[in-house]
Design a protein around this motif. Structure first.
Motif, short mmCIF file in Angstrom:
data_model
loop_
_atom_site.label_atom_id
_atom_site.label_comp_id
_atom_site.label_asym_id
_atom_site.label_seq_id
_atom_site.Cartn_x
_atom_site.Cartn_y
_atom_site.Cartn_z
N HIS A 1 2.76 4.30 -1.26
CA HIS A 1 2.47 5.68 -1.83
C HIS A 1 3.52 5.58 -2.43
CE1 HIS A 1 -1.67 6.86 -0.42
NE2 HIS A 1 -1.75 5.38 -0.29
N ASN B 1 2.07 5.97 3.55
CA ASN B 1 1.83 4.50 3.60
C ASN B 1 0.70 3.95 5.12
OD1 ASN B 1 1.04 1.75 3.58
ND2 ASN B 1 3.32 0.69 3.70
N THR C 1 0.53 -0.98 0.14
CA THR C 1 -0.02 -0.40 -0.02
C THR C 1 0.18 0.76 0.34
OG1 THR C 1 -0.07 0.13 2.47
CG2 THR C 1 -2.06 -0.81 1.54
#
Ligand code: SF4
Ligand code: SF4
Length: 342
Positions: free
Chosen positions: A279, A284, A277
Motif C-alpha cells: 500500500h 503490506n 500488494t
C-alpha cells in the motif's frame, strides 16, 4: 459437434503443417532457441521440436502478451485523438495455430477464458483466443514434476484442444474435438484417413498420487497454519513460477506519456512480488513470502474453483522445474493433502 477420429502418417503430418504454412497460417510450435525450447513461429515443419515434453514457457503470451498497448492518445491542444489498441491485436483475422503443445497447456486456455469474461469481457484476450486453433500432441512419458492427472486432466486429455494427436508407432491417431478442428483439416482431408471411434487408442490408466479435493479442504480451514511461513522461507519472490505458469494471469496497468501524447499499457505482474500488494501507506497485507505463496495456493486450489468450478492449475509442473529455489508445487500440494488427513 460429435468428435471425429482420423489417422495420419508422420510423413503426411509434416505435409499438413508445411501446407498450412504455405497457405499463410501462422504456426506456433515448440522450437529450440538460446539453448532451450520455447514456443515460436516456425517457417517449416522441421523447425519444430516435437520431442520436448514441455517448452520452457507456456503459450500464454499468445493470449495475454507480456506487455501490450491498450490505447494511445495524442492531444493537439484542441483535438484529442485516441487509437484503440484492439485494432492492432496480432492474431486478429489471422489464421494462427498452436501446433504440438501438450494437453496441459491446451487446458489452460478455457480456464483463463473464465476470468477474462467474468463481469468485464476482455476484448484483447477474447480476440486472440477466438483466432487460435489448438493442435496438441498427447504425452507419452510425463516426468516427475507433472501432475495433470491429479488436476482432473490427463496426459491424453483433449480438453481445450481443437485437434488432439496421439503418436502410435510411425503414425498419429487424431481426434477432432470441435468445428474449429474440423475447419482446420477440411482443406487437407486427403492427408487424413477417417477411422471409427473404437480404432482410436484408448487412454491409459494414469495413476494419481493425491486427491486435489483434500488439498482444498485443508486450505478451506487453515489460512493461519504455520506450514505456509515455514515451507516458503526459501522463496526469493522472483516470480518465475507465475511467469512460466500457463494459468497465472495477473497484470498491472500503467500510463506512460504526458499531456500531449502517451499510452496505457498492460504488463504481466506477479503475486510473488513484495510490491504487488504494497500500500502507499507502507503497509503490506502480504508481508512475507509465506503469505505470498499461500495466496498463490489459495487462488489456484480454493478461490478460483469456488468461483469458476475449475482449479487454476493444470499440473504442468513448470513452476517447479523453473524455480531457482527448487520449490516443487506437486510436493507442496501433496503436503496439503497429508496435513488435511493428519
Ligand atoms: S519461482 Fe520459486 S523462488 Fe521464485 S517466486 Fe516462485 S516459488 Fe519463489
Ligand atoms: S501452478 Fe505450476 S503446475 Fe500448476 S499450471 Fe501453473 S506452472 Fe503448471
Amino acid at each position: 459437434m460429435e468428435e471425429k477420429y482420423f489417422e495420419i502418417s508422420a510423413e503426411d503430418l509434416k505435409k499438413f503443417v508445411d501446407s498450412m504454412i504455405k497457405d499463410n497460417f501462422e504456426i506456433i510450435a515448440p522450437m529450440d532457441r538460446d539453448g532451450d525450447t520455447f514456443y515460436g513461429k516456425i517457417g517449416k515443419f522441421d523447425d519444430a521440436n516435437l520431442d520436448i515434453l514441455l517448452p520452457k514457457m507456456s503459450y500464454k503470451e499468445y493470449l495475454l502478451p507480456k506487455t501490450e498497448t491498450l490505447f494511445e492518445y495524442s492531444f493537439s491542444g484542441v483535438d484529442i485523438d485516441i487509437k484503440d489498441g484492439i485494432e492492432s491485436v496480432e492474431g486478429k483475422n489471422r489464421k494462427r495455430v498452436i501446433f504440438g503443445g501438450r494437453p496441459c497447456d491446451a487446458a489452460a486456455g478455457p480456464i483463463m477464458e473464465k476470468v477474462f469474461n467474468w463481469g468485464y469481457k476482455d476484448d484483447f484476450f477474447n480476440e486472440r483466443f477466438k483466432n487460435l486453433t489448438i493442435v496438441s500432441i498427447a504425452c507419452e512419458k510425463p516426468d516427475d514434476y507433472c501432475f495433470c492427472a491429479e488436476m482432473q486432466l490427463s496426459p491424453e486429455s483433449s480438453h481445450g484442444s481443437d485437434l488432439l494427436l496421439k503418436k502410435t508407432g510411425d503414425k498419429y491417431s487424431a481426434v477432432v474435438v470441435n468445428d474449429k478442428g474440423l475447419e482446420l483439416i477440411a482443406s487437407y482431408l486427403n492427408l487424413f484417413k477417417e477411422i471409427a471411434k473404437d480404432e482410436f487408442p484408448p487412454d491409459k490408466d494414469w495413476k494419481k498420487i493425491f486427491e486435489i479435493e483434500k488439498a482444498k479442504s485443508f486450505l478451506d480451514k487453515n489460512f493461519k497454519h504455520n506450514y505456509f511461513q515455514d515451507r516458503f522461507l526459501s522463496c526469493i519472490g522472483c516470480g518465475i513460477c507465475t511467469y512460466t505458469c500457463p494459468t497465472c494471469h495477473c497484470f498491472d496497468i500503467q500510463d506512460e506519456g504526458d499531456m500531449k501524447k502517451g499510452k496505457r499499457i498492460r504488463n504481466w505482474d506477479s503475486c510473488q512480488f513484495a510490491i504487488f500488494t504494497l500500500h502507499t501507506s507502507g503497509h503490506n497485507p502480504r508481508n512475507t513470502q509465506g503469505d505470498r505463496y499461500r495466496q498463490r495456493l489459495m487462488h489456484k486450489f480454493k478461490i478460483y474453483s469456488e468461483k469458476f468450478d475449475k482449479y487454476l492449475c493444470v499440473g504442468c509442473g513448470r513452476c517447479s522445474r523453473n524455480c531457482p529455489q527448487d520449490i516443487n508445487i506437486k510436493e507442496v500440494v501433496k503436503d496439503l493433502t497429508e496435513l488435511a488427513s493428519a
